[in-house]
Design a protein around this motif. Structure first.
Motif, PDB file in Angstrom:
ATOM      1  N   ILE A 123     -54.420  74.992 -33.186  1.00  7.77           N
ATOM      2  CA  ILE A 123     -54.722  75.242 -31.777  1.00  7.77           C
ATOM      3  C   ILE A 123     -53.606  74.745 -30.846  1.00  7.77           C
ATOM      4  N   ALA A 124     -53.039  73.604 -31.150  1.00  4.47           N
ATOM      5  CA  ALA A 124     -51.965  73.075 -30.301  1.00  4.47           C
ATOM      6  C   ALA A 124     -50.769  74.027 -30.314  1.00  4.47           C
ATOM      7  N   GLU A 125     -50.467  74.517 -31.521  1.00  3.74           N
ATOM      8  CA  GLU A 125     -49.339  75.445 -31.643  1.00  3.74           C
ATOM      9  C   GLU A 125     -49.639  76.734 -30.880  1.00  3.74           C
ATOM     10  N   LEU A 126     -50.867  77.208 -31.022  1.00  3.38           N
ATOM     11  CA  LEU A 126     -51.278  78.431 -30.323  1.00  3.38           C
ATOM     12  C   LEU A 126     -51.050  78.291 -28.812  1.00  3.38           C
ATOM     13  N   ARG A 127     -51.500  77.157 -28.268  1.00  5.07           N
ATOM     14  CA  ARG A 127     -51.355  76.966 -26.815  1.00  5.07           C
ATOM     15  C   ARG A 127     -49.894  76.930 -26.388  1.00  5.07           C
ATOM     16  N   THR A 128     -49.074  76.244 -27.183  1.00  5.93           N
ATOM     17  CA  THR A 128     -47.643  76.177 -26.842  1.00  5.93           C
ATOM     18  C   THR A 128     -47.024  77.574 -26.865  1.00  5.93           C
ATOM     19  N   VAL A 129     -47.376  78.330 -27.893  1.00  4.46           N
ATOM     20  CA  VAL A 129     -46.801  79.669 -28.029  1.00  4.46           C
ATOM     21  C   VAL A 129     -47.201  80.548 -26.840  1.00  4.46           C
ATOM     22  N   ILE A 130     -48.489  80.536 -26.496  1.00  4.48           N
ATOM     23  CA  ILE A 130     -48.952  81.373 -25.380  1.00  4.48           C
ATOM     24  C   ILE A 130     -48.283  80.935 -24.075  1.00  4.48           C
ATOM     25  N   GLU A 131     -48.171  79.642 -23.905  1.00  5.95           N
ATOM     26  CA  GLU A 131     -47.539  79.097 -22.700  1.00  5.95           C
ATOM     27  C   GLU A 131     -46.105  79.624 -22.547  1.00  5.95           C
ATOM     28  N   LYS A 132     -45.366  79.602 -23.660  1.00  7.01           N
ATOM     29  CA  LYS A 132     -43.966  80.049 -23.647  1.00  7.01           C
ATOM     30  C   LYS A 132     -43.870  81.537 -23.340  1.00  7.01           C
ATOM     31  N   VAL A 133     -44.763  82.293 -23.964  1.00  6.25           N
ATOM     32  CA  VAL A 133     -44.761  83.738 -23.794  1.00  6.25           C
ATOM     33  C   VAL A 133     -45.038  84.093 -22.327  1.00  6.25           C
ATOM     34  N   VAL A 134     -45.987  83.367 -21.731  1.00  6.77           N
ATOM     35  CA  VAL A 134     -46.334  83.631 -20.338  1.00  6.77           C
ATOM     36  C   VAL A 134     -45.170  83.266 -19.412  1.00  6.77           C
ATOM     37  N   GLU A 135     -44.508  82.173 -19.742  1.00 11.43           N
ATOM     38  CA  GLU A 135     -43.364  81.731 -18.950  1.00 11.43           C
ATOM     39  C   GLU A 135     -42.266  82.802 -18.952  1.00 11.43           C
ATOM     40  N   LYS A 136     -42.014  83.340 -20.141  1.00  8.62           N
ATOM     41  CA  LYS A 136     -40.993  84.375 -20.291  1.00  8.62           C
ATOM     42  C   LYS A 136     -41.378  85.616 -19.476  1.00  8.62           C
ATOM     43  N   GLN A 137     -42.662  85.948 -19.541  1.00 10.05           N
ATOM     44  CA  GLN A 137     -43.136  87.115 -18.804  1.00 10.05           C
ATOM     45  C   GLN A 137     -42.977  86.917 -17.293  1.00 10.05           C
ATOM     46  N   ASN A 138     -43.343  85.726 -16.820  1.00 11.02           N
ATOM     47  CA  ASN A 138     -43.204  85.442 -15.392  1.00 11.02           C
ATOM     48  C   ASN A 138     -41.763  85.569 -14.943  1.00 11.02           C
ATOM     49  N   LEU A 139     -40.871  85.063 -15.774  1.00 11.36           N
ATOM     50  CA  LEU A 139     -39.460  85.103 -15.431  1.00 11.36           C
ATOM     51  C   LEU A 139     -38.975  86.542 -15.314  1.00 11.36           C
ATOM     52  N   SER A 140     -39.340  87.354 -16.306  1.00  3.66           N
ATOM     53  CA  SER A 140     -38.819  88.718 -16.239  1.00  3.66           C
ATOM     54  C   SER A 140     -39.497  89.496 -15.120  1.00  3.66           C
ATOM     55  N   ARG A 141     -40.759  89.155 -14.815  1.00  2.00           N
ATOM     56  CA  ARG A 141     -41.396  89.827 -13.685  1.00  2.00           C
ATOM     57  C   ARG A 141     -40.742  89.436 -12.376  1.00  2.00           C
ATOM     58  N   SER A 142     -40.373  88.178 -12.229  1.00  2.00           N
ATOM     59  CA  SER A 142     -39.772  87.800 -10.947  1.00  2.00           C
ATOM     60  C   SER A 142     -38.362  88.353 -10.838  1.00  2.00           C
ATOM     61  N   ASN A 143     -37.676  88.517 -11.975  1.00  2.00           N
ATOM     62  CA  ASN A 143     -36.370  89.171 -11.923  1.00  2.00           C
ATOM     63  C   ASN A 143     -36.500  90.613 -11.471  1.00  2.00           C
TER      64      ASN A 143
END
Ligand SMILES: Nc1ncnc2c1ncn2[C@@H]1O[C@H](COP(=O)(O)OP(=O)(O)OP(=O)(O)O)[C@@H](O)[C@H]1O
Ligand SMILES: [Mg+2]
Length: 476
Positions: A123-143
């Motif tokens: 579960i800890a790994e799952l949360r970290t992975v989702i967090e990273k994926v969302v961060e990447k998505q936010n970045l490309s959306r703001s670009n």
């Protein structure tokens, strides 16, 4: 089966509540457990107990991230991945697999999965992975947002403007640039005719060939023909060697005939022949040289009138104006003036290494009210001078060149009638009224020019009963 999104948790301040994760597994209990652990970190979740129901959810819901099992009975993770990417190109897909062989992992990544997780999930790994994926998505959306914002401001290829008139110009440019159609660009001096011609060339399939401008003004007949079509050795006194003309230089590229209204009638006839035969004849030669040139013509004169007066060939006029782009004078594009002021300040501050942070609302209003007979060129030169000469980091009224400050008084139709002897309240009302007229009722822009917040402006509009100013309606 898809469950309704869980309400965003109140105590969550992670910012995750905006993110919707779709969890797909045909072991619905497992899917539910995972979803629950994501909800606890604040995400919105949807659960699909199988591939088919996941596809339905993707069709009907807004999903940011898909977390899907790879091997399922009905529709597998691969298919979910490809459908998700087709429907929502910026979706992130994380694949879970109990058979984490290297091959399947490589294959899902190649198909566009963000990453994969091995079952049983940590579960800890799952949360970290989702967090990273969302961060990447936010970045490309703001670009993406930034780019769209830039495009709006820079309109088309460095041509700045967001007035309605320029929006129309941009959409014509977008349609016409990729073709080889002849374009006639009209507009007062300094409105950007050459800039537009270059933009057409740069956005056309001819961009890797030459863009050749030639100014038809003040060129005697003999010279202009030799310039355009070239000449053979000895074809006239002074023609020492043979020479290529601009048409030949522009082969496969674009030729701009600037100030075509000034072209002598006899040259016009020869130009027409070139356009029809797609060949040029050098002066003093009968040998046709094939040329493939896109022609753009520009003028600040009224060609139609010249045709009526017999000063411009009618057949050539019709040939040239296949597509016409008219650039309105700058004074008719108030919102562009505002945009251009900011752009030129930034540009020249950088170019001259000056630390200029902006311009005061009063100075901006003054520049907006001026008539700009020399259009963008005059504005550009004015701002450059102001940036170079300014003593403070914020440009102010005192930095505006005298000629402009003086002529503004006489020439500005929209200038605020603010007089000494008026009450402050009355002056404020007049200033707001004329600024709104200037922005044609655009309140956001008016607030910016006035240097106040939009809410303050709304309050004052109500107070002074100025609600309809600039919108063609009545006013107080
Ligand atoms: N919309 C615009 N955005 C940014 N710069 C502009 C814009 N319009 C014009 N300019 C700049 O203003 C100057 C004059 O433009 P340009 O030479 O294209 O005008 P023109 O219409 O060809 O003028 P003329 O009729 O005098 O030849 C150039 O420096 C150009 O880059
Ligand atoms: Mg020009």
């Amino acid at each position: 089966m898809t469950s309704a999104p869980a309400p965003a948790s109140r105590r969550d301040d992670s910012g995750h509540a905006d993110v919707c994760v779709l969890v797909v597994d045909d072991d619905s209990e497992h899917a539910e457990t995972i979803a629950e652990s994501l909800r606890r970190t604040g995400y919105r979740t949807l659960v699909a107990g199988g591939g088919k129901s996941a596809l339905e959810t993707l069709e009907s819901e807004h999903v940011d991230v898909v977390l899907t099992d790879l091997v399922m009975r009905d529709v597998d993770g691969m298919e979910i991945l490809s459908t998700a990417r087709r429907l929502h190109p910026d979706i992130e897909v994380v694949v879970m697999t109990g058979y984490a062989s290297v091959e399947s992992a490589v294959e899902v990544m190649k198909k566009g999965a963000s990453t994969y997780l091995k079952k049983p999930l940590n579960i800890a790994e799952l949360r970290t992975v989702i967090e990273k994926v969302v961060e990447k998505q936010n970045l490309s959306r703001s670009n993406l947002f930034l780019h769209q914002e830039l495009d709006r401001k820079f309109g088309f290829s460095g041509i700045i403007g967001d007035s309605e008139a320029m929006q129309k110009v941009f959409s014509t440019l977008q349609a016409v640039a990729p073709t080889s159609a002849t374009v006639l660009i009209t507009g007062e001096s300094g409105t950007g005719k050459e800039l537009v011609a270059k933009a057409i060339h740069r956005n056309s399939p001819r961009r890797n060939y030459h863009f050749i401008p030639i100014n038809c003004t003040a060129m005697p007949e003999g010279l202009i023909e030799s310039e355009l079509f070239g000449h053979e050795k000895g074809s006239f006194t002074g023609a020492i060697g043979a020479r290529k003309g601009r048409f030949e230089f522009a082969n496969h590229g674009t030729l701009l005939l600037d100030e075509i209204g000034d072209m002598p009638l006899s040259t016009q006839a020869k130009l027409l022949r070139v356009l029809e035969e797609r060949c040029v004849y050098r002066v003093g030669s009968n040998v046709p040289i094939p040329v493939d040139v896109r022609l753009i013509a520009s003028t600040n004169r009224h060609l139609e009138e010249m045709v009526r007066e017999g000063k411009f060939r009618e057949d050539l006029y019709y040939r040239l104006r296949v597509v016409t782009i008219n650039l309105p004078p700058l004074r008719a594009r108030q919102s562009d003036i505002a945009l251009l002021i900011d752009h030129f300040i930034r540009d020249f501050a950088q170019q001259h290494g000056r630390r200029i942070e902006g311009i005061t609302p009063a100075a901006r209003t003054s520049l907006l009210a001026y008539r700009w007979p020399g259009n963008v060129r005059e504005l550009r030169n004015t701002i450059e001078a102001m940036v170079v000469l300014a003593r403070d980091p914020v440009l102010d009224l005192k930095d505006i060149p005298e000629e402009i400050a003086e002529r503004r008084e006489a020439a500005a139709p929209g200038a605020a009638p603010v007089f000494a002897g008026m009450t402050l309240e009355r002056a404020e009302m007049e200033l707001i009224r004329s600024t709104l007229e200037m922005t044609r009722g655009n309140r956001e822009e008016a607030a910016r020019i006035l240097g106040i917040g939009e809410r303050t402006l709304y309050r004052k509009l109500k107070e002074y009963k100025l609600g309809d100013v600039g919108k063609g309606g009545g006013e107080a």
